[in-house]
Design a protein around this motif. Structure first.
Motif, mmCIF file in Angstrom:
data_model
loop_
_atom_site.group_PDB
_atom_site.id
_atom_site.type_symbol
_atom_site.label_atom_id
_atom_site.label_comp_id
_atom_site.label_asym_id
_atom_site.label_seq_id
_atom_site.Cartn_x
_atom_site.Cartn_y
_atom_site.Cartn_z
ATOM 1 N N GLY A 22 0.828 -1.204 0.000
ATOM 2 C CA GLY A 22 0.000 0.000 0.000
ATOM 3 C C GLY A 22 0.863 1.255 0.000
ATOM 4 O O GLY A 22 2.066 1.193 -0.241
ATOM 5 N N PRO A 23 0.245 2.409 0.265
ATOM 6 C CA PRO A 23 0.976 3.675 0.230
ATOM 7 C C PRO A 23 2.219 3.634 1.132
ATOM 8 O O PRO A 23 2.229 2.964 2.173
ATOM 9 C CB PRO A 23 -0.036 4.692 0.760
ATOM 10 C CG PRO A 23 -1.369 4.060 0.509
ATOM 11 C CD PRO A 23 -1.163 2.580 0.628
ATOM 12 N N ARG A 79 4.337 3.045 8.720
ATOM 13 C CA ARG A 79 3.623 2.818 9.990
ATOM 14 C C ARG A 79 3.596 1.331 10.348
ATOM 15 O O ARG A 79 3.719 0.955 11.515
ATOM 16 C CB ARG A 79 2.209 3.381 9.907
ATOM 17 C CG ARG A 79 2.147 4.895 10.092
ATOM 18 C CD ARG A 79 0.735 5.401 10.292
ATOM 19 N NE ARG A 79 -0.064 5.381 9.080
ATOM 20 C CZ ARG A 79 -0.018 6.301 8.121
ATOM 21 N NH1 ARG A 79 0.794 7.322 8.228
ATOM 22 N NH2 ARG A 79 -0.786 6.205 7.068
ATOM 23 N N ARG A 80 3.455 0.485 9.346
ATOM 24 C CA ARG A 80 3.439 -0.966 9.585
ATOM 25 C C ARG A 80 4.801 -1.458 10.087
ATOM 26 O O ARG A 80 4.868 -2.286 11.000
ATOM 27 C CB ARG A 80 3.047 -1.669 8.283
ATOM 28 C CG ARG A 80 2.795 -3.133 8.437
ATOM 29 C CD ARG A 80 2.144 -3.672 7.180
ATOM 30 N NE ARG A 80 2.317 -5.113 7.118
ATOM 31 C CZ ARG A 80 2.052 -5.840 6.053
ATOM 32 N NH1 ARG A 80 1.607 -5.275 4.964
ATOM 33 N NH2 ARG A 80 2.232 -7.132 6.080
ATOM 34 N N CYS A 128 11.001 3.390 16.768
ATOM 35 C CA CYS A 128 11.924 3.914 15.758
ATOM 36 C C CYS A 128 11.292 5.122 15.082
ATOM 37 O O CYS A 128 10.085 5.347 15.163
ATOM 38 C CB CYS A 128 12.264 2.842 14.723
ATOM 39 S SG CYS A 128 10.885 2.362 13.653
ATOM 40 N N SER A 129 12.149 5.873 14.427
ATOM 41 C CA SER A 129 11.715 6.981 13.577
ATOM 42 C C SER A 129 12.021 6.582 12.145
ATOM 43 O O SER A 129 13.058 5.963 11.878
ATOM 44 C CB SER A 129 12.469 8.263 13.930
ATOM 45 O OG SER A 129 12.200 8.632 15.263
ATOM 46 N N ILE A 130 11.114 6.929 11.231
ATOM 47 C CA ILE A 130 11.308 6.608 9.827
ATOM 48 C C ILE A 130 11.110 7.867 8.995
ATOM 49 O O ILE A 130 10.073 8.523 9.093
ATOM 50 C CB ILE A 130 10.349 5.503 9.347
ATOM 51 C CG1 ILE A 130 10.564 4.216 10.135
ATOM 52 C CG2 ILE A 130 10.526 5.258 7.847
ATOM 53 C CD1 ILE A 130 9.653 3.064 9.752
ATOM 54 N N GLY A 131 12.132 8.175 8.197
ATOM 55 C CA GLY A 131 12.033 9.279 7.247
ATOM 56 C C GLY A 131 11.837 8.724 5.850
ATOM 57 O O GLY A 131 12.402 7.676 5.508
#
Length: 148
Positions: free
Chosen positions: A117-118, A124-125, A139-142
């Protein structure tokens, strides 16, 4: 096709592992690092950061800023063990994972929207999978169209 890269960085990795493994340290101002006159802060918990304590700071300076700090030694083997779990999660999403450090990686997510998906949903998953599998680590994701 839109290129997408994710930069995944664990939040307060060493300190978060120590607080997860030792519940009595949760909510406390925690320093992970070497003791002694030449010791350095390897990681600082979020609870100690408002005192001005941060990574790479001399332990002596950190203790001056927060005299009630709790100092625990680095357990690199443990952090590497948890890192392997996290990298396995990332490789479950993409075969193109470049590990940058024990707690940081780049994931090439180009074209993965067809599977997950997007791109924002995929991020988020991944965050939820890491949280669930590691027992509470965040965690942080950019997201960006280029790796840097």
């Amino acid at each position: 096709m839109q290129k997408w890269f994710m930069h995944v960085d664990m939040d307060g990795f060493y300190a978060s592992i120590e607080q997860r493994d030792h519940p009595e340290l949760r909510g406390k101002p925690l320093i992970v690092g070497g003791k002694g006159p030449r010791g350095v802060v390897s990681a600082a918990s979020y609870e100690i950061r408002p005192f001005g304590v941060h990574s790479a700071m001399p332990i002596a300076q950190a203790v001056q800023l927060c005299p009630h700090a709790i100092i625990v030694p680095v357990r690199m083997a443990r952090y590497v063990e948890v890192s392997h779990v996290i990298m396995d999660i990332l490789r479950g999403y993409s075969p193109r994972v470049e590990q940058a450090s024990v707690d940081e990686a780049y994931l090439d997510a180009t074209g993965l929207e067809r599977l997950f998906g997007p791109i924002e949903t995929m991020a988020r998953r991944i965050k939820k999978d890491i949280l669930d599998v590691t027992g509470g680590l965040t965690c942080s994701i950019g997201l960006a169209p280029v790796k840097f």
